[in-house]
Structure formats: C-alpha cells, structure tokens
Write a protein that holds these residues in place. Structure first.
Motif, PDB file in Angstrom:
ATOM      1  N   SER A 195       4.420   2.537   1.644  1.00 31.29           N
ATOM      2  CA  SER A 195       5.548   1.868   0.987  1.00 31.29           C
ATOM      3  C   SER A 195       5.082   0.623   0.222  1.00 31.29           C
ATOM      4  O   SER A 195       5.578   0.348  -0.883  1.00 31.29           O
ATOM      5  N   ASP A 254       3.431   1.971  -2.916  1.00 29.50           N
ATOM      6  CA  ASP A 254       4.467   2.419  -3.847  1.00 29.50           C
ATOM      7  C   ASP A 254       5.131   1.226  -4.536  1.00 29.50           C
ATOM      8  O   ASP A 254       5.400   1.259  -5.742  1.00 29.50           O
ATOM      9  N   ALA A 255       5.397   0.174  -3.742  1.00 32.06           N
ATOM     10  CA  ALA A 255       6.009  -1.029  -4.319  1.00 32.06           C
ATOM     11  C   ALA A 255       5.065  -1.673  -5.328  1.00 32.06           C
ATOM     12  O   ALA A 255       5.506  -2.115  -6.401  1.00 32.06           O
ATOM     13  N   ASP A 274       2.701  -0.109  -7.072  1.00 30.01           N
ATOM     14  CA  ASP A 274       2.668   0.780  -8.236  1.00 30.01           C
ATOM     15  C   ASP A 274       3.935   0.608  -9.081  1.00 30.01           C
ATOM     16  O   ASP A 274       3.872   0.548 -10.323  1.00 30.01           O
ATOM     17  N   SER A 275       5.067   0.534  -8.409  1.00 32.31           N
ATOM     18  CA  SER A 275       6.342   0.337  -9.114  1.00 32.31           C
ATOM     19  C   SER A 275       6.335  -0.999  -9.856  1.00 32.31           C
ATOM     20  O   SER A 275       6.795  -1.089 -10.995  1.00 32.31           O
ATOM     21  N   ARG A 319       4.165  -0.583 -12.903  1.00 27.54           N
ATOM     22  CA  ARG A 319       4.878   0.163 -13.946  1.00 27.54           C
ATOM     23  C   ARG A 319       5.939  -0.729 -14.608  1.00 27.54           C
ATOM     24  O   ARG A 319       6.103  -0.716 -15.836  1.00 27.54           O
ATOM     25  N   ALA A 320       6.652  -1.489 -13.804  1.00 26.19           N
ATOM     26  CA  ALA A 320       7.671  -2.394 -14.354  1.00 26.19           C
ATOM     27  C   ALA A 320       7.020  -3.442 -15.255  1.00 26.19           C
ATOM     28  O   ALA A 320       7.556  -3.785 -16.316  1.00 26.19           O
TER      29      ALA A 320
END
Length: 164
Positions: free
Chosen positions: A43, A46-47, A49-50, A53-54
């Motif tokens: 998690s 993922d955070a 990576d997010s 991306r943002a």
C-alpha cells in the motif's frame, strides 16, 4: 550455585517451551504479521506510485497550461496587431477620402468662382456696351441736332473712308 548453573531438567523444559512457543508463534502470529507487513509495504508503494503519477500529471498540466497561456498571449498580440493595422488603414483611408473631398470642394468652388467671374464680366460688358451706346446716342443727338453739323460729320466720315 544452583542459581548460576541451571540444571539439565530446567534447560530441557525451557528449550521445549521455547520451541513450542516458537512453533506456535510461527504458525499463528508470524505469517499474519509478515502478511500485514507485506500488505502495508504494498500500500505504501502504491501510494508512492500514485503520488509520482500525480506529480507527472501536474507537470503535464502545468506545461499544458503554460502552452495555452502562451497561445492566448500570441493570439492577443495578433489581434492587437490586426486592430492597429485596421485602425491605421481606416485613418489613412479617411484622410485620403477627406483630402479628395476637400480637393473636389475646392475645385467646385474654383469652377463656381470662374463661372461667376465670367458672368460678372459678361454683365459688366453688357452694361458698358449699353452705357456706351447710350452715351454715343446722346453725343450723336447733340452733334447732329443741326443740319450743318450733320453735313460736316458725313463729309468727315467720307474722307476717312476714302483715305482708308
């Protein structure tokens, strides 16, 4: 010394208890703890990576916004330039039109003045001619009032005609 050196039975039972607790913890607690740690790590990844991306999307949006802003500025400059050119052409056209109108008015005024001048000269000639005739008539009446004066005038005119 019994306290410093433990007996064989105590070591055996402690070892056996440790192994039992270890096996029990390994089967019951170790796997869920490792699974929870793995899920937590996933998690977090993922955070991250997010967030990355943002961040990239924000950079793209900012680049896009700057491009749109630059295009808008260029369009504004283009419109201002066209407006200035239009204004200048309208001013030049208005000046040219005004100048041609002024020239036309001046030409019409000159023509009117010339025609008025010619009319005044013609009228003046007519008046001079009428006055001349009237004066000549009065002179002739006074000169030709007697027979003797008429005969003298006729002789003089005949002499002039013969001479010429």
């Amino acid at each position: 010394m019994d306290l410093i050196l433990p007996s064989f039975g105590l070591i055996f039972w402690m070892t056996l208890t440790f192994l039992a607790v270890f096996i029990l913890l390994r089967k019951m607690a170790w796997k869920p703890i490792l699974k929870a740690l793995g899920d937590r790590e996933k998690s977090i990844q993922d955070a991250l990576d997010s967030a990355e991306r943002a961040k990239e999307e924000m950079a793209q949006l900012q680049s896009s916004n700057e491009k749109i802003l630059m295009d808008a500025r260029n369009e504004r400059d283009k419109l201002i330039k066209e407006a200035r050119e239009t204004k200048d052409s309208i001013i030049v056209e208005a000046k040219t039109k005004a100048q041609s109108e002024a020239e036309k008015i001046v030409q019409n005024a000159r023509e009117a003045i010339q025609s008025e001048k010619l009319a005044a000269i013609g009228e003046l000639k007519n008046q001079v001619a009428a006055l001349s005739i009237e004066i000549a008539e009065k002179i002739l009446k006074s000169e030709l009032s007697s027979d003797e004066k008429q005969k003298t005038l006729v002789k003089t005119l005949l002499n002039e005609v013969n001479v010429n």
